[in-house]
Design a protein around this motif. Structure first.
Motif, PDB file in Angstrom:
ATOM      1  N   GLU A 338      42.384  40.178  18.353  1.00 27.25           N
ATOM      2  CA  GLU A 338      43.577  40.292  17.515  1.00 27.25           C
ATOM      3  C   GLU A 338      44.803  40.741  18.311  1.00 27.25           C
ATOM      4  OE1 GLU A 338      42.388  42.874  14.327  1.00 27.25           O
ATOM      5  OE2 GLU A 338      40.935  41.446  13.532  1.00 27.25           O
ATOM      6  N   VAL A 339      44.911  40.202  19.516  1.00 25.59           N
ATOM      7  CA  VAL A 339      46.039  40.481  20.399  1.00 25.59           C
ATOM      8  C   VAL A 339      47.127  39.451  20.124  1.00 25.59           C
ATOM      9  CG1 VAL A 339      46.754  40.374  22.837  1.00 25.59           C
ATOM     10  CG2 VAL A 339      44.659  41.581  22.198  1.00 25.59           C
ATOM     11  N   PRO A 340      48.392  39.845  20.122  1.00 26.75           N
ATOM     12  CA  PRO A 340      49.477  38.860  19.934  1.00 26.75           C
ATOM     13  C   PRO A 340      49.393  37.751  20.977  1.00 26.75           C
ATOM     14  CG  PRO A 340      50.341  41.091  19.780  1.00 26.75           C
ATOM     15  CD  PRO A 340      48.916  41.218  20.253  1.00 26.75           C
ATOM     16  N   LEU A 341      49.700  36.531  20.558  1.00 29.84           N
ATOM     17  CA  LEU A 341      49.595  35.380  21.451  1.00 29.84           C
ATOM     18  C   LEU A 341      50.429  35.569  22.716  1.00 29.84           C
ATOM     19  CD1 LEU A 341      48.619  32.497  22.059  1.00 29.84           C
ATOM     20  CD2 LEU A 341      50.581  31.651  20.735  1.00 29.84           C
ATOM     21  N   VAL A 342      51.617  36.124  22.589  1.00 38.62           N
ATOM     22  CA  VAL A 342      52.473  36.330  23.750  1.00 38.62           C
ATOM     23  C   VAL A 342      51.763  37.172  24.802  1.00 38.62           C
ATOM     24  CG1 VAL A 342      54.551  37.519  24.555  1.00 38.62           C
ATOM     25  CG2 VAL A 342      54.676  36.000  22.589  1.00 38.62           C
ATOM     26  N   ASP A 343      51.080  38.222  24.376  1.00 36.56           N
ATOM     27  CA  ASP A 343      50.384  39.098  25.322  1.00 36.56           C
ATOM     28  C   ASP A 343      49.124  38.443  25.884  1.00 36.56           C
ATOM     29  OD1 ASP A 343      52.281  41.055  25.084  1.00 36.56           O
ATOM     30  OD2 ASP A 343      51.143  42.280  23.671  1.00 36.56           O
ATOM     31  N   ALA A 344      48.405  37.702  25.034  1.00 38.64           N
ATOM     32  CA  ALA A 344      47.211  37.004  25.518  1.00 38.64           C
ATOM     33  C   ALA A 344      47.590  36.004  26.603  1.00 38.64           C
ATOM     34  CB  ALA A 344      46.502  36.308  24.361  1.00 38.64           C
ATOM     35  N   VAL A 345      48.683  35.274  26.381  1.00 38.15           N
ATOM     36  CA  VAL A 345      49.149  34.308  27.379  1.00 38.15           C
ATOM     37  C   VAL A 345      49.610  35.031  28.639  1.00 38.15           C
ATOM     38  CG1 VAL A 345      50.974  32.633  27.886  1.00 38.15           C
ATOM     39  CG2 VAL A 345      49.703  32.475  25.741  1.00 38.15           C
ATOM     40  N   ARG A 346      50.283  36.146  28.481  1.00 39.34           N
ATOM     41  CA  ARG A 346      50.744  36.907  29.650  1.00 39.34           C
ATOM     42  C   ARG A 346      49.556  37.304  30.535  1.00 39.34           C
ATOM     43  NH1 ARG A 346      55.451  40.481  30.108  1.00 39.34           N
ATOM     44  NH2 ARG A 346      55.240  41.732  32.012  1.00 39.34           N
ATOM     45  N   MET A 347      48.460  37.710  29.919  1.00 39.13           N
ATOM     46  CA  MET A 347      47.282  38.129  30.678  1.00 39.13           C
ATOM     47  C   MET A 347      46.603  36.965  31.397  1.00 39.13           C
ATOM     48  SD  MET A 347      45.542  41.136  28.357  1.00 39.13           S
ATOM     49  CE  MET A 347      45.634  40.334  26.762  1.00 39.13           C
ATOM     50  N   MET A 348      46.955  35.736  30.986  1.00 41.52           N
ATOM     51  CA  MET A 348      46.377  34.541  31.593  1.00 41.52           C
ATOM     52  C   MET A 348      47.361  33.847  32.518  1.00 41.52           C
ATOM     53  SD  MET A 348      43.258  33.063  31.088  1.00 41.52           S
ATOM     54  CE  MET A 348      43.155  33.121  32.886  1.00 41.52           C
ATOM     55  N   THR A 349      48.578  34.416  32.637  1.00 41.42           N
ATOM     56  CA  THR A 349      49.617  33.737  33.415  1.00 41.42           C
ATOM     57  C   THR A 349      50.359  34.696  34.341  1.00 41.42           C
ATOM     58  OG1 THR A 349      51.165  33.970  31.540  1.00 41.42           O
ATOM     59  CG2 THR A 349      49.922  31.924  31.675  1.00 41.42           C
ATOM     60  N   LEU A 350      51.319  35.432  33.797  1.00 43.85           N
ATOM     61  CA  LEU A 350      52.177  36.256  34.630  1.00 43.85           C
ATOM     62  C   LEU A 350      51.438  37.416  35.287  1.00 43.85           C
ATOM     63  CD1 LEU A 350      54.996  36.715  35.724  1.00 43.85           C
ATOM     64  CD2 LEU A 350      55.542  38.000  33.638  1.00 43.85           C
ATOM     65  N   THR A 351      50.530  38.063  34.553  1.00 46.63           N
ATOM     66  CA  THR A 351      49.808  39.196  35.148  1.00 46.63           C
ATOM     67  C   THR A 351      48.943  38.769  36.329  1.00 46.63           C
ATOM     68  OG1 THR A 351      49.878  40.446  33.080  1.00 46.63           O
ATOM     69  CG2 THR A 351      48.220  41.097  34.701  1.00 46.63           C
ATOM     70  N   PRO A 352      48.095  37.748  36.206  1.00 45.17           N
ATOM     71  CA  PRO A 352      47.348  37.323  37.402  1.00 45.17           C
ATOM     72  C   PRO A 352      48.258  36.828  38.520  1.00 45.17           C
ATOM     73  CG  PRO A 352      46.966  35.802  35.564  1.00 45.17           C
ATOM     74  CD  PRO A 352      47.638  37.018  35.003  1.00 45.17           C
ATOM     75  N   ALA A 353      49.386  36.212  38.167  1.00 46.78           N
ATOM     76  CA  ALA A 353      50.334  35.772  39.198  1.00 46.78           C
ATOM     77  C   ALA A 353      50.871  36.972  39.970  1.00 46.78           C
ATOM     78  CB  ALA A 353      51.473  34.986  38.574  1.00 46.78           C
ATOM     79  N   ARG A 354      51.174  38.057  39.268  1.00 49.12           N
ATOM     80  CA  ARG A 354      51.682  39.254  39.936  1.00 49.12           C
ATOM     81  C   ARG A 354      50.611  39.929  40.765  1.00 49.12           C
ATOM     82  NH1 ARG A 354      55.627  41.839  35.189  1.00 49.12           N
ATOM     83  NH2 ARG A 354      57.447  40.544  35.717  1.00 49.12           N
ATOM     84  N   ILE A 355      49.396  39.959  40.263  1.00 44.78           N
ATOM     85  CA  ILE A 355      48.304  40.568  41.022  1.00 44.78           C
ATOM     86  C   ILE A 355      48.118  39.864  42.356  1.00 44.78           C
ATOM     87  CG2 ILE A 355      45.775  40.871  41.060  1.00 44.78           C
ATOM     88  CD1 ILE A 355      45.982  41.388  38.007  1.00 44.78           C
ATOM     89  N   MET A 356      48.269  38.529  42.349  1.00 49.56           N
ATOM     90  CA  MET A 356      48.088  37.747  43.570  1.00 49.56           C
ATOM     91  C   MET A 356      49.405  37.460  44.295  1.00 49.56           C
ATOM     92  SD  MET A 356      44.910  37.725  43.630  1.00 49.56           S
ATOM     93  CE  MET A 356      45.008  37.046  45.280  1.00 49.56           C
ATOM     94  N   HIS A 357      50.482  38.102  43.834  1.00 44.46           N
ATOM     95  CA  HIS A 357      51.788  38.007  44.504  1.00 44.46           C
ATOM     96  C   HIS A 357      52.308  36.573  44.601  1.00 44.46           C
ATOM     97  CE1 HIS A 357      51.383  42.233  45.447  1.00 44.46           C
ATOM     98  NE2 HIS A 357      50.228  42.009  46.041  1.00 44.46           N
TER      99      HIS A 357
END
Length: 395
Positions: A338-357
């Motif tokens: 029950e996570v907002p779609l915006v946050d679910a997508v962020r965890m699958m896109t921008l966050t992994p991108a930042r982790i891997m620079h």
């Protein structure tokens, strides 16, 4: 090069969802984001009508072992390409091919195959570099990793491995092993992400590891220590350290099986979407029917069983990697956690991108970034996958 124009979509940005915008992809990047009323179509443009569906940044999987009947440890270009194409059909536009504990010779072969696959990859998710998982793990937290290959990190060996490939961008290991901290410092200094995995470390050891460069935790909750006793005294483990060390990032296998709803919600609440990445940790069974399969290479891998939406060891004592795809991860976070779609997508896109620079070019819909995009409906069913402006999947 033909422009790709996406209209009539609900564009997902890091903090909002917006409609009425045209997305222009040109020369492999997003060249314009503008109001639809201001846009003029050229004669040779390729127009994609999103039909009111969502348009998101392409999904980035920073931990996957394969899919579509292929494992990266098969040691063939066909396996790399086949797995990449399978995941692209589910919205993945970039991934880290991940190894298992193995012999030195198998690793060296993987390095050569990876290079060849990168040059031939036209229809699949792009490769961001190699992720080595092991062989430096705690025996008691080995999970499905083959115990005969487990060992402590020795400079003579890991320096040989590093000398064989410039494509390694991440290495998962147990930081409490003798020599692991020195190895982590070496990796971090070389721009390679040292990640805590398959570990029996206590909090104090994790804190030392964090200061040595271990800024990420591999598949949180899986194959790691929690509260334990030593000489009758309680100690916090890797799990507690991941929460207590504020700047530590984590990844979770959000397939709804590895972690049930309460734990998915717990991670989201206390680590947040900015420090939590979704990963598949998928083996060759991703995108395949239930039944017997093999974890690792066809020649030297372990037999596993796919059932209940996950891969298991034959005796069913442990999971043996997931069979998830990235669209399933997003769907699970929205529908189960029950996570907002915006946050679910962020965890699958921008966050992994930042982790891997790689967030300077991937992970969000921004002008000048790679035109890596995925279009999906309210059920997170993917209709189009676009990689660097090329429509890889969809009409």
């Amino acid at each position: 090069m033909q422009r790709v124009i996406i209209r009539n979509g609900r564009l997902i940005f890091p903090g909002s969802i917006e409609s009425g915008l045209i997305l222009v992809c040109e020369q492999g990047v997003i060249s314009e984001i503008m109001e639809e009323r201001l846009f003029s179509l050229a004669g040779d443009d390729r127009l994609i009508d999103a039909k009111g569906n969502y348009v998101a940044p392409g999904f980035i999987d920073i931990h996957t072992h394969g899919g579509g009947g292929h494992d990266f440890m098969d040691g063939t270009v066909a396996a790399y390409l086949g797995a990449a194409e399978t995941h692209a059909r589910h919205g993945t536009t970039a991934l880290l091919p991940t190894t298992l504990t193995s012999t030195f010779d198998e690793l060296v072969n993987t390095f050569a195959v990876y290079k060849a696959a990168v040059n031939q990859n036209r229809k699949g998710a792009r490769f961001l570099g190699l992720h080595l998982e092991g062989p430096y793990f705690a025996y008691n937290q080995r999970g499905a990793q083959d115990p005969k290959y487990l060992r402590d990190p020795e400079p003579e060996e890991y320096n040989r491995i590093l000398a064989e490939s410039a494509d390694i961008v991440r290495w998962s290991l147990a930081p409490e092993l003798p020599g692991a901290l020195e190895f982590g410092e070496l990796l971090a200094s070389a721009g390679i992400l040292p990640s805590i995995a398959h570990s029996d470390a206590i909090y104090e050891e994790v804190l030392d590891a964090f200061h040595a460069g271990f800024s990420h935790v591999t598949h949180l909750y899986s194959a790691m220590s929690s509260v334990t006793r030593r000489n009758a005294f309680r100690y916090a483990g890797v799990l507690e350290a991941a929460y207590l060390i504020e700047d530590m990032t984590v990844e979770i296998i959000a397939d709804g099986v590895h972690l049930p709803k309460p734990l998915l919600q717990f991670v989201y609440r206390f680590k947040g979407p900015e420090r939590t990445a979704l990963c598949t940790d998928s083996m060759r069974g991703a995108g395949m029917p239930d039944g017997e399969s093999i974890l690792g290479s066809l020649e030297k891998g372990q037999r596993v069983i796919i059932e209940d939406g996950v891969a298991k060891l034959p005796d069913r004592t442990a999971f043996a990697g997931s069979v998830a795809t990235t669209d399933r991860l997003v769907r699970t976070m929205v529908e189960v956690a029950e996570v907002p779609l915006v946050d679910a997508v962020r965890m699958m896109t921008l966050t992994p991108a930042r982790i891997m620079h790689v967030d300077h070019r991937k992970g969000s819909i921004e002008k000048g970034k790679d035109a890596d995009l995925v279009i999906f409906d309210d059920n997170i069913d993917v209709s189009h996958t676009i990689i660097e402006g090329d429509v890889i999947y969809g009409n």
